[in-house]
Design an enzyme around this catalytic site. Structure first.
Site, PDB file in Angstrom:
ATOM      1  N   ASP A 159       0.782  -1.468   0.121  1.00 11.59           N
ATOM      2  CA  ASP A 159      -0.033   0.069   0.017  1.00 11.59           C
ATOM      3  C   ASP A 159       0.944   1.249   0.047  1.00 11.59           C
ATOM      4  O   ASP A 159       0.531   2.015  -0.523  1.00 11.59           O
ATOM      5  CB  ASP A 159      -0.882  -0.153   1.264  1.00 11.59           C
ATOM      6  CG  ASP A 159      -1.688  -1.336   1.280  1.00 11.59           C
ATOM      7  OD1 ASP A 159      -2.350  -1.748   0.252  1.00 11.59           O
ATOM      8  OD2 ASP A 159      -1.423  -1.985   2.362  1.00 11.59           O
ATOM      9  N   HIS A 187      -4.668  -3.251   6.660  1.00 10.35           N
ATOM     10  CA  HIS A 187      -4.665  -3.610   5.153  1.00 10.35           C
ATOM     11  C   HIS A 187      -5.674  -4.110   4.643  1.00 10.35           C
ATOM     12  O   HIS A 187      -6.160  -5.111   4.598  1.00 10.35           O
ATOM     13  CB  HIS A 187      -3.510  -4.701   5.023  1.00 10.35           C
ATOM     14  CG  HIS A 187      -3.403  -5.165   3.475  1.00 10.35           C
ATOM     15  ND1 HIS A 187      -3.027  -4.473   2.502  1.00 10.35           N
ATOM     16  CD2 HIS A 187      -3.737  -6.191   3.084  1.00 10.35           C
ATOM     17  CE1 HIS A 187      -3.057  -4.908   1.453  1.00 10.35           C
ATOM     18  NE2 HIS A 187      -3.396  -6.179   1.707  1.00 10.35           N
TER      19      HIS A 187
HETATM   20  P1  NDP Z   1      -1.399 -15.736  -3.619  1.00  9.17           P
HETATM   21  O1  NDP Z   1      -0.010 -16.241  -3.296  1.00  9.17           O
HETATM   22  O2  NDP Z   1      -1.703 -14.868  -4.520  1.00  9.17           O
HETATM   23  O3  NDP Z   1      -1.798 -14.795  -1.947  1.00  9.17           O
HETATM   24  C1  NDP Z   1      -1.643 -15.397  -1.021  1.00  9.17           C
HETATM   25  C2  NDP Z   1      -2.037 -14.454   0.255  1.00  9.17           C
HETATM   26  O4  NDP Z   1      -1.469 -13.264   0.266  1.00  9.17           O
HETATM   27  C3  NDP Z   1      -3.553 -14.503   0.298  1.00  9.17           C
HETATM   28  O5  NDP Z   1      -4.130 -14.498   1.630  1.00  9.17           O
HETATM   29  C4  NDP Z   1      -3.595 -12.967  -0.365  1.00  9.17           C
HETATM   30  O6  NDP Z   1      -4.957 -12.217   0.200  1.00  9.17           O
HETATM   31  C5  NDP Z   1      -2.597 -12.374   0.206  1.00  9.17           C
HETATM   32  N1  NDP Z   1      -2.175 -11.041  -0.338  1.00  9.17           N
HETATM   33  C6  NDP Z   1      -1.706  -9.947   0.352  1.00  9.17           C
HETATM   34  N2  NDP Z   1      -1.655  -8.990  -0.394  1.00  9.17           N
HETATM   35  C7  NDP Z   1      -1.865  -9.416  -1.715  1.00  9.17           C
HETATM   36  C8  NDP Z   1      -1.656  -8.658  -2.984  1.00  9.17           C
HETATM   37  N3  NDP Z   1      -1.466  -7.514  -3.221  1.00  9.17           N
HETATM   38  N4  NDP Z   1      -1.927  -9.396  -3.912  1.00  9.17           N
HETATM   39  C9  NDP Z   1      -2.320 -10.511  -3.843  1.00  9.17           C
HETATM   40  N5  NDP Z   1      -2.693 -11.306  -2.739  1.00  9.17           N
HETATM   41  C10 NDP Z   1      -2.279 -10.777  -1.689  1.00  9.17           C
HETATM   42  O7  NDP Z   1      -2.663 -16.897  -3.289  1.00  9.17           O
HETATM   43  P2  NDP Z   1      -2.518 -18.562  -3.989  1.00  9.17           P
HETATM   44  O8  NDP Z   1      -3.904 -18.957  -3.947  1.00  9.17           O
HETATM   45  O9  NDP Z   1      -1.557 -18.355  -5.288  1.00  9.17           O
HETATM   46  O10 NDP Z   1      -1.476 -19.289  -3.064  1.00  9.17           O
HETATM   47  C11 NDP Z   1      -1.757 -19.488  -1.772  1.00  9.17           C
HETATM   48  C12 NDP Z   1      -1.107 -20.690  -1.339  1.00  9.17           C
HETATM   49  O11 NDP Z   1      -1.122 -20.798   0.018  1.00  9.17           O
HETATM   50  C13 NDP Z   1      -1.515 -21.742  -1.982  1.00  9.17           C
HETATM   51  O12 NDP Z   1      -0.672 -22.909  -2.673  1.00  9.17           O
HETATM   52  C14 NDP Z   1      -2.109 -22.709  -0.774  1.00  9.17           C
HETATM   53  O13 NDP Z   1      -1.979 -23.971  -1.020  1.00  9.17           O
HETATM   54  C15 NDP Z   1      -1.339 -21.895   0.404  1.00  9.17           C
HETATM   55  N6  NDP Z   1      -1.659 -22.216   1.626  1.00  9.17           N
HETATM   56  C16 NDP Z   1      -0.808 -22.677   2.473  1.00  9.17           C
HETATM   57  C17 NDP Z   1      -1.041 -22.839   3.914  1.00  9.17           C
HETATM   58  C18 NDP Z   1       0.081 -23.386   4.766  1.00  9.17           C
HETATM   59  O14 NDP Z   1       1.108 -23.385   4.416  1.00  9.17           O
HETATM   60  N7  NDP Z   1      -0.170 -23.853   6.009  1.00  9.17           N
HETATM   61  C19 NDP Z   1      -2.393 -22.437   4.289  1.00  9.17           C
HETATM   62  C20 NDP Z   1      -3.427 -21.966   3.552  1.00  9.17           C
HETATM   63  C21 NDP Z   1      -2.908 -21.840   2.131  1.00  9.17           C
HETATM   64  P3  NDP Z   1      -6.251 -12.117  -0.801  1.00  9.17           P
HETATM   65  O15 NDP Z   1      -6.918 -13.694  -0.597  1.00  9.17           O
HETATM   66  O16 NDP Z   1      -7.086 -11.104   0.112  1.00  9.17           O
HETATM   67  O17 NDP Z   1      -5.791 -11.786  -2.258  1.00  9.17           O
END
Ligand code: NDP
Length: 327
Positions: A159, A187
Site C-alpha cells: 500500500d 491492510h
Molecule cells: P497468493 O499467493 O496470490 O496470495 C496469498 C495470500 O496473500 C492471500 O491471502 C492474499 O490475500 C494475500 N495477499 C496480500 N496482499 C496481496 C496482494 N497485493 N495481492 C495478492 N494477494 C495478496 O495466493 P495463491 O492462492 O496463489 O497461493 C496461496 C497458497 O497458500 C496456496 O498454494 C495454498 O496451498 C497455500 N496455503 C498454505 C497454507 C500453509 O502453508 N499452511 C495455508 C493456506 C494456504 P487475498 O486472498 O485477499 O488476495
C-alpha cells in the site's frame, strides 16, 4: 561463508510464493553476502507444486541458496527460523461471512504461532502477508507468548509503495524524491494513505495537491489498487506483493534511512490513540533489529477521522477472533 539465515515461506506454491522465492534466494531480501536456507511450508495437496518450484530454484544455481526443505508440518517448517514470511492464507470465497473467514484463518495462524513459539530462533522476524493480514498476525502473535510481540508484523508496504507511485505520478517527480509516506490502520479498503506528512521538495505533499484529488482520487486509487489489478490482469497482484514483502524485510534488517520512515503494521503501544495490542499500520523506523513507531506527529481532523475508522475495523476483527477463542 557465514551460517545461512533460515527463511520460511508459507503458501510457497502459490502466486506470491512463486514471485518471492527466487528473489530471496538471489539475495535481494537479505543482501548479497547472506546465504539462505529456505523452508517451504504448504498444505499437503500443494506439496508437489512446491517441489516443482524447488526444482526451478535448484536450476537457478543461486550461489547464496544453501538448501531447500519442503514440508506440510509447521513444527518442522519453523524449527530454527530466522525470517518467517506467512503468505498462505484462506481466501474469502463467494458468500463467505467474515466470521467464517477469520475462523478458517485462525485454523492456520494459531498453529503457526505455536510452532514459531516452540521452535523459532531467538532473533525471529515474522511478516504476515496472507489476508486478513493484520488480524492473522494478531492470532499468530497471541499464540507465541515467548516471542517479543514486536517481532510479529503485517504487510502494508505494498500500500505504501502504491501511494508513493500515485503521488510521484501526480507531482511528476521520481518516487525517490518522496519521503515520509505513511499508511495507517488496516491492510483493507479502510486503510489511510497519509499525504499530510509525506514530503516532496521540502513541503508536505498535501499542500501541493488539491483536497478533492487527495480525498476522491488518491485515497480510493491506493485502497482499491488490488481490485483494479485483478480487473486488468485477470489475476491478483502477486509480483508487487512479493516485491513489497522483500522491501519490508530488507528495510527491517538494513534499517530506515536517516530522515525517512516507512509503513508497517506493528503491535500498537497505544500511540496515536490506536488501542494497545492491535496490529495496525504506522509510520515506523527500523534500527536494523526493531521497528519503532514514529512519535509526535500532528494529526489533523481529516486524518484523525480516517485513522479512527480503519482502527475501528481492526478492533471489530479483534473482537470477532476473541469471540471465536482465537486470541
Ligand atoms: P497468493 O499467493 O496470490 O496470495 C496469498 C495470500 O496473500 C492471500 O491471502 C492474499 O490475500 C494475500 N495477499 C496480500 N496482499 C496481496 C496482494 N497485493 N495481492 C495478492 N494477494 C495478496 O495466493 P495463491 O492462492 O496463489 O497461493 C496461496 C497458497 O497458500 C496456496 O498454494 C495454498 O496451498 C497455500 N496455503 C498454505 C497454507 C500453509 O502453508 N499452511 C495455508 C493456506 C494456504 P487475498 O486472498 O485477499 O488476495
Amino acid at each position: 561463508p557465514s551460517t545461512p539465515v533460515k527463511v520460511t515461506v508459507t503458501g510457497a506454491a502459490g502466486q506470491i510464493g512463486y514471485a518471492l522465492l527466487f528473489r530471496i534466494a538471489s539475495g535481494q531480501m537479505l543482501g548479497p553476502d547472506t546465504p539462505v536456507e529456505l523452508n517451504l511450508l504448504e498444505i499437503t495437496p500443494a506439496l508437489k507444486a512446491a517441489e516443482g518450484t524447488a526444482m526451478e530454484l535448484d536450476d537457478c544455481a543461486f550461489p547464496l541458496l544453501r538448501g531447500i526443505n519442503i514440508t506440510d508440518d509447521a513444527t518442522k517448517a519453523f524449527d530454527g527460523v530466522n525470517v518467517a514470511l506467512l503468505v498462505g492464507a484462506r481466501p474469502r470465497s463467494a458468500g463467505m461471512e467474515r466470521g467464517d473467514l477469520l475462523e478458517a484463518n485462525g485454523g492456520i495462524f494459531k498453529p503457526q504461532g505455536e510452532a514459531i513459539n516452540a521452535g523459532a530462533a531467538d532473533d525471529v522476524k515474522v511478516l504476515v502477508v496472507g489476508n486478513p493480514a493484520n488480524t492473522n498476525a494478531l492470532i499468530a502473535q497471541s499464540h507465541a507468548p515467548d516471542v517479543p510481540a514486536g517481532r510479529f508484523t503485517a504487510m502494508t508496504r505494498l500500500d505504501h509503495n502504491r501511494a508513493l507511485a500515485q503521488a510521484a505520478a501526480k507531482l511528476d517527480i521520481g518516487v525517490d524524491e518522496i519521503s515520509k509516506m505513511t499508511i495507517w490502520g488496516n491492510h483493507s479498503a479502510s486503510q489511510y494513505p497519509d499525504l499530510f506528512h509525506a514530503m516532496a521538495d521540502g513541503k508536505s505533499i498535501a499542500s501541493q495537491v488539491d483536497q478533492d484529488w487527495l480525498e476522491n482520487t488518491f485515497i480510493p486509487t491506493v485502497a482499491k489498487r488490488g481490485a483494479a489489478i485483478i480487473e486488468a490482469r485477470g489475476a491478483s497482484s502477486a509480483a508487487s506483493a512479493a516485491n513489497a514483502a522483500i522491501d519490508h524485510v530488507a528495510t527491517w534488517v538494513q534499517g530506515t534511512p536517516e530522515g525517512d520512515w516507512t509503513s508497517a503494521a506493528v503491535v500498537s503501544d497505544g500511540s496515536y490513540g490506536v488501542p494497545e495490542g492491535l496490529i495496525s499500520s504506522f509510520p515506523v523506523t527500523s534500527d536494523g533489529t526493531e521497528w519503532s513507531i514514529v512519535q509526535g506527529l500532528d494529526i489533523d481532523e481529516f486524518s484523525r477521522g480516517k485513522i479512527d475508522a480503519s482502527v475501528a475495523e481492526l478492533g471489530e476483527e479483534r473482537d470477532a477472533v476473541k469471540q471465536l477463542g482465537l486470541v
